[in-house]
Design a protein around this motif. Structure first.
Motif, PDB file in Angstrom:
ATOM      1  N   ILE A 297     -11.808  69.105   0.220  1.00  0.00           N
ATOM      2  CA  ILE A 297     -11.088  68.043   0.726  1.00  0.00           C
ATOM      3  C   ILE A 297     -10.203  68.648   2.042  1.00  0.00           C
ATOM      4  CG2 ILE A 297     -10.163  65.714   1.616  1.00  0.00           C
ATOM      5  CD1 ILE A 297      -9.921  65.288  -1.302  1.00  0.00           C
ATOM      6  N   ALA A 298     -11.456  68.349   3.261  1.00  0.00           N
ATOM      7  CA  ALA A 298     -10.663  69.305   4.302  1.00  0.00           C
ATOM      8  C   ALA A 298      -9.921  68.336   5.281  1.00  0.00           C
ATOM      9  CB  ALA A 298     -12.088  68.952   5.529  1.00  0.00           C
ATOM     10  N   VAL A 299      -8.770  68.146   4.878  1.00  0.00           N
ATOM     11  CA  VAL A 299      -7.570  67.767   5.993  1.00  0.00           C
ATOM     12  C   VAL A 299      -6.984  67.777   6.466  1.00  0.00           C
ATOM     13  CG1 VAL A 299      -4.772  66.790   5.769  1.00  0.00           C
ATOM     14  CG2 VAL A 299      -5.990  67.106   3.580  1.00  0.00           C
ATOM     15  N   LEU A 300      -7.575  67.437   7.880  1.00  0.00           N
ATOM     16  CA  LEU A 300      -7.227  67.706   9.677  1.00  0.00           C
ATOM     17  C   LEU A 300      -6.193  67.351  10.075  1.00  0.00           C
ATOM     18  CD1 LEU A 300     -11.764  67.905  10.573  1.00  0.00           C
ATOM     19  CD2 LEU A 300     -10.142  69.426   9.012  1.00  0.00           C
ATOM     20  N   LEU A 301      -5.462  67.508  10.741  1.00  0.00           N
ATOM     21  CA  LEU A 301      -4.415  67.763  11.786  1.00  0.00           C
ATOM     22  C   LEU A 301      -4.345  67.239  12.689  1.00  0.00           C
ATOM     23  CD1 LEU A 301      -2.714  70.249   8.921  1.00  0.00           C
ATOM     24  CD2 LEU A 301      -2.370  67.321   8.827  1.00  0.00           C
ATOM     25  N   PRO A 302      -4.686  66.861  13.637  1.00  0.00           N
ATOM     26  CA  PRO A 302      -5.357  66.586  15.365  1.00  0.00           C
ATOM     27  C   PRO A 302      -4.094  66.916  16.133  1.00  0.00           C
ATOM     28  CG  PRO A 302      -6.291  65.206  14.422  1.00  0.00           C
ATOM     29  CD  PRO A 302      -6.044  65.661  13.186  1.00  0.00           C
ATOM     30  N   GLY A 303      -2.916  66.257  15.631  1.00  0.00           N
ATOM     31  CA  GLY A 303      -2.012  66.251  16.148  1.00  0.00           C
ATOM     32  C   GLY A 303      -1.281  68.143  16.605  1.00  0.00           C
ATOM     33  N   THR A 304      -1.796  68.493  15.581  1.00  0.00           N
ATOM     34  CA  THR A 304      -0.225  69.925  15.897  1.00  0.00           C
ATOM     35  C   THR A 304      -1.626  69.931  17.039  1.00  0.00           C
ATOM     36  OG1 THR A 304      -0.667  70.415  13.432  1.00  0.00           O
ATOM     37  CG2 THR A 304      -0.177  72.320  14.456  1.00  0.00           C
ATOM     38  N   ALA A 305      -2.687  70.511  16.849  1.00  0.00           N
ATOM     39  CA  ALA A 305      -4.219  71.279  18.026  1.00  0.00           C
ATOM     40  C   ALA A 305      -3.673  70.527  19.315  1.00  0.00           C
ATOM     41  CB  ALA A 305      -5.279  70.765  17.317  1.00  0.00           C
ATOM     42  N   PHE A 306      -3.249  68.922  18.679  1.00  0.00           N
ATOM     43  CA  PHE A 306      -2.356  69.023  20.439  1.00  0.00           C
ATOM     44  C   PHE A 306      -1.131  68.978  21.033  1.00  0.00           C
ATOM     45  CE2 PHE A 306      -0.012  65.418  22.087  1.00  0.00           C
ATOM     46  CZ  PHE A 306      -0.632  64.415  23.612  1.00  0.00           C
ATOM     47  N   PHE A 307      -0.224  69.496  19.983  1.00  0.00           N
ATOM     48  CA  PHE A 307       1.514  69.828  20.608  1.00  0.00           C
ATOM     49  C   PHE A 307       1.274  71.180  20.168  1.00  0.00           C
ATOM     50  CE2 PHE A 307       5.566  69.772  19.906  1.00  0.00           C
ATOM     51  CZ  PHE A 307       6.363  68.903  20.796  1.00  0.00           C
ATOM     52  N   LEU A 308       0.059  71.987  19.781  1.00  0.00           N
ATOM     53  CA  LEU A 308       0.119  73.645  20.074  1.00  0.00           C
ATOM     54  C   LEU A 308      -0.864  73.772  21.512  1.00  0.00           C
ATOM     55  CD1 LEU A 308       0.845  75.455  16.889  1.00  0.00           C
ATOM     56  CD2 LEU A 308       2.411  74.148  18.049  1.00  0.00           C
ATOM     57  N   MET A 309      -1.468  73.046  21.983  1.00  0.00           N
ATOM     58  CA  MET A 309      -2.120  72.823  22.713  1.00  0.00           C
ATOM     59  C   MET A 309      -3.310  74.378  22.615  1.00  0.00           C
ATOM     60  SD  MET A 309       0.331  73.282  26.359  1.00  0.00           S
ATOM     61  CE  MET A 309       1.657  73.782  25.020  1.00  0.00           C
ATOM     62  N   ALA A 310      -3.681  74.380  21.422  1.00  0.00           N
ATOM     63  CA  ALA A 310      -5.212  74.671  20.282  1.00  0.00           C
ATOM     64  C   ALA A 310      -6.604  74.059  20.206  1.00  0.00           C
ATOM     65  CB  ALA A 310      -4.745  75.123  18.924  1.00  0.00           C
ATOM     66  N   ASP A 311      -7.503  74.744  20.229  1.00  0.00           N
ATOM     67  CA  ASP A 311      -8.405  74.418  19.963  1.00  0.00           C
ATOM     68  C   ASP A 311      -8.975  73.705  18.834  1.00  0.00           C
ATOM     69  OD1 ASP A 311      -9.147  75.064  22.084  1.00  0.00           O
ATOM     70  OD2 ASP A 311     -10.735  77.238  21.385  1.00  0.00           O
ATOM     71  N   PHE A 312      -9.172  72.275  18.513  1.00  0.00           N
ATOM     72  CA  PHE A 312      -9.257  71.393  17.742  1.00  0.00           C
ATOM     73  C   PHE A 312     -10.409  71.391  17.212  1.00  0.00           C
ATOM     74  CE2 PHE A 312      -7.053  69.020  21.109  1.00  0.00           C
ATOM     75  CZ  PHE A 312      -6.770  68.109  20.333  1.00  0.00           C
ATOM     76  N   ALA A 313      -9.840  71.389  14.998  1.00  0.00           N
ATOM     77  CA  ALA A 313     -11.002  71.961  14.033  1.00  0.00           C
ATOM     78  C   ALA A 313     -12.137  70.558  14.479  1.00  0.00           C
ATOM     79  CB  ALA A 313     -10.305  71.376  13.179  1.00  0.00           C
ATOM     80  N   ASN A 314     -13.274  71.337  14.192  1.00  0.00           N
ATOM     81  CA  ASN A 314     -14.517  70.807  14.245  1.00  0.00           C
ATOM     82  C   ASN A 314     -14.898  69.805  12.928  1.00  0.00           C
ATOM     83  OD1 ASN A 314     -16.985  69.635  15.120  1.00  0.00           O
ATOM     84  ND2 ASN A 314     -17.311  71.944  15.582  1.00  0.00           N
ATOM     85  N   GLY A 315     -14.064  68.924  13.333  1.00  0.00           N
ATOM     86  CA  GLY A 315     -14.244  67.540  11.987  1.00  0.00           C
ATOM     87  C   GLY A 315     -15.831  67.065  11.657  1.00  0.00           C
ATOM     88  N   ARG A 316     -16.242  66.758  13.419  1.00  0.00           N
ATOM     89  CA  ARG A 316     -18.375  66.443  13.102  1.00  0.00           C
ATOM     90  C   ARG A 316     -18.593  67.461  12.570  1.00  0.00           C
ATOM     91  NH1 ARG A 316     -19.468  62.185  13.358  1.00  0.00           N
ATOM     92  NH2 ARG A 316     -20.875  62.530  11.887  1.00  0.00           N
ATOM     93  N   ARG A 317     -18.396  68.832  12.890  1.00  0.00           N
ATOM     94  CA  ARG A 317     -19.386  70.109  12.056  1.00  0.00           C
ATOM     95  C   ARG A 317     -19.217  69.485   9.934  1.00  0.00           C
ATOM     96  NH1 ARG A 317     -18.688  75.936  11.682  1.00  0.00           N
ATOM     97  NH2 ARG A 317     -16.411  75.662  12.442  1.00  0.00           N
TER      98      ARG A 317
END
Ligand code: NIG
Ligand code: FE
Length: 425
Positions: A297-317
């Motif tokens: 299972i992929a546990v995605l954590l977009p709050g981390t990308a948001f807060f670290l100003m990083a590119d988001f994981a590609n959940g769609r893909r």
């Protein structure tokens, strides 16, 4: 005290996510919420007893309607209690000093390598007593509850020495016993290499493997074992040893994978049969395929990308490749200091290409499967735990559309009302 049955009636949308208890939802299944309009649920003895249209459930219990405590959910949506499958709940201190440094260009890893980051939270956590950690974490759990969350995974990993890892795990255990929220514990002794092992990281790995993991397992203090597999933290080789040692002691594997750089973390998760790989901002195509093939299972954590100003994981893909996706806050003092799972759902839609239905699946049944609770919570089905959240919105789109606000109206945990009218009971 005998608890009255609770009868939730006339939900505008009762979002059941039925038929999902045996395996997480994948691909198109993630859009199938199985919504009942004018839906009702009968809760008793801490368990969901009946689910259906109001007419169906009222008929079933027609002899006993007077007995029940009725909640009118007209104009509202009713969902399974939300599940957060990845948090660093138990910690002391706060790192707003790093926020300014990052705003001026310092990176998360630079701050950590200079002795801040996880090391700074470790110092604060080591200095805190059991009671202090308990009180601070209890308040965080109250906030989770107020945002509709009824089950939370919690990792250790700010001790990095046995006595302090033990303290964190014991606090999590006490919280599980005393707070309405259920806590699922993960041992994460391999969250960072502590300063005194900087020159000999393998010695610390040996300590985790030979001393800590066996004791955690023996004391029954965790179900999962996690490692921060990242360049400059633990290598894939060290991570593999740590995860395999956990498996040998009955601790299921989780991994912080491919967060800052592609590092074959997802591939390792597939190789060792991890339940989940988490973060995955920089996962490789091979890693995504390997996860799909091995049911990680992929546990995605977009709050981390948001807060670290990083590119988001590609959940769609990942969803399109057949990976079951779950979402989580990654609630922690450095890379994601939030408890708002609904905000994470909004980011899932806006930044990772997921649909509102997919983010609901990802924070309920798929999140439950990511912590091996899919048989118990995460969907509204007869026989499951009576963990229910009522949101004050007429349809589930509004839950993510009106963002950054708390729509939680009521929460029922194990058949007991714990939040009512947006307030703790
Ligand atoms: O999941 N990446 C590693 N660990 C945590 C952050 C911990 C911290 O910064 O305190 C995470 O993002
Ligand atoms: Fe994390």
């Amino acid at each position: 005290m005998i608890q009255k049955p609770i009868f939730i009636r006339h939900a505008n949308q009762l979002i059941t996510l039925k038929n999902s208890s045996s395996a997480p939802l994948k691909g198109n299944e993630m859009n199938e919420l199985h919504i009942i309009e004018d839906g009702s649920v009968w809760l008793e003895h801490g368990i969901i007893q009946a689910v259906g249209t109001d007419k169906e459930v009222a008929e079933l219990f027609q002899e006993r309607l007077e007995e029940a405590y009725v909640i009118d959910a007209t104009g509202k949506i009713v969902t399974p209690g939300l599940v957060d499958p990845h948090t660093h709940l138990v910690h002391a201190g706060s790192r707003e000093n790093e926020f300014n440094m990052r705003l001026q260009g310092a990176t998360y890893m630079e701050i950590m390598n200079a002795g801040g980051g996880i090391h700074s939270s470790t110092k604060a956590t080591r200095e805190a007593t059991h009671e202090q950690l308990y009180e601070q974490s209890y308040k965080r759990l109250d906030q989770f509850l107020l945002h509709g969350v009824t089950t939370v995974e919690a990792k250790s990993g700010y001790g990095l020495a046995w006595e302090h890892e033990l303290k964190q795990l014991e606090v999590a255990k006490t919280l599980h016993e005393q707070h309405p929220i259920d806590i699922v514990s993960t041992f994460m002794g391999a969250h960072a290499v502590p300063a005194n092992f900087k020159e000999n990281p393998d010695e610390f790995v040996d300590l985790v493997i030979n001393e800590m993991i066996p004791r955690v397992a023996e004391l029954g203090l965790a179900e999962f074992n996690d490692v921060f597999c990242e360049r400059g933290v633990f290598t894939p080789k060290q991570s593999k040893r740590i995860l395999e040692a956990g498996l040998d002691h009955g601790l299921l594997a989780k991994i912080h994978a491919d967060e800052i750089e592609p590092y074959a973390g997802a591939e390792l998760a597939a190789e060792v049969g991890a339940v989940s790989a988490d973060h995955l901002l920089r996962v490789s195509d091979e890693g995504v395929i390997a996860m799909a093939e091995h049911g990680v299972i992929a546990v995605l954590l977009p709050g981390t990308a948001f807060f670290l100003m990083a590119d988001f994981a590609n959940g769609r893909r990942m969803i399109d490749a057949g990976v079951a996706v779950a979402l989580s806050t990654d609630s922690n003092p450095g890379s994601s200091p939030t408890i708002s799972l609904p905000f994470i759902m909004n980011l899932g839609c806006l930044k990772m290409g997921m649909t509102p239905a997919e983010v609901l699946t990802a924070t309920t049944i798929n999140a439950a499967h990511a912590i091996k609770r899919g048989h118990e919570v995460g969907s509204i089905e007869k026989g499951k735990k009576a963990d229910i959240t009522i949101f004050n919105v007429p349809n589930f789109y509004q839950l993510v559309y009106h963002y950054g606000m708390n729509h939680t109206d009521s929460v029922i945990k194990g058949g007991k009302m714990v939040v009512q009218g947006g307030q703790l009971v």
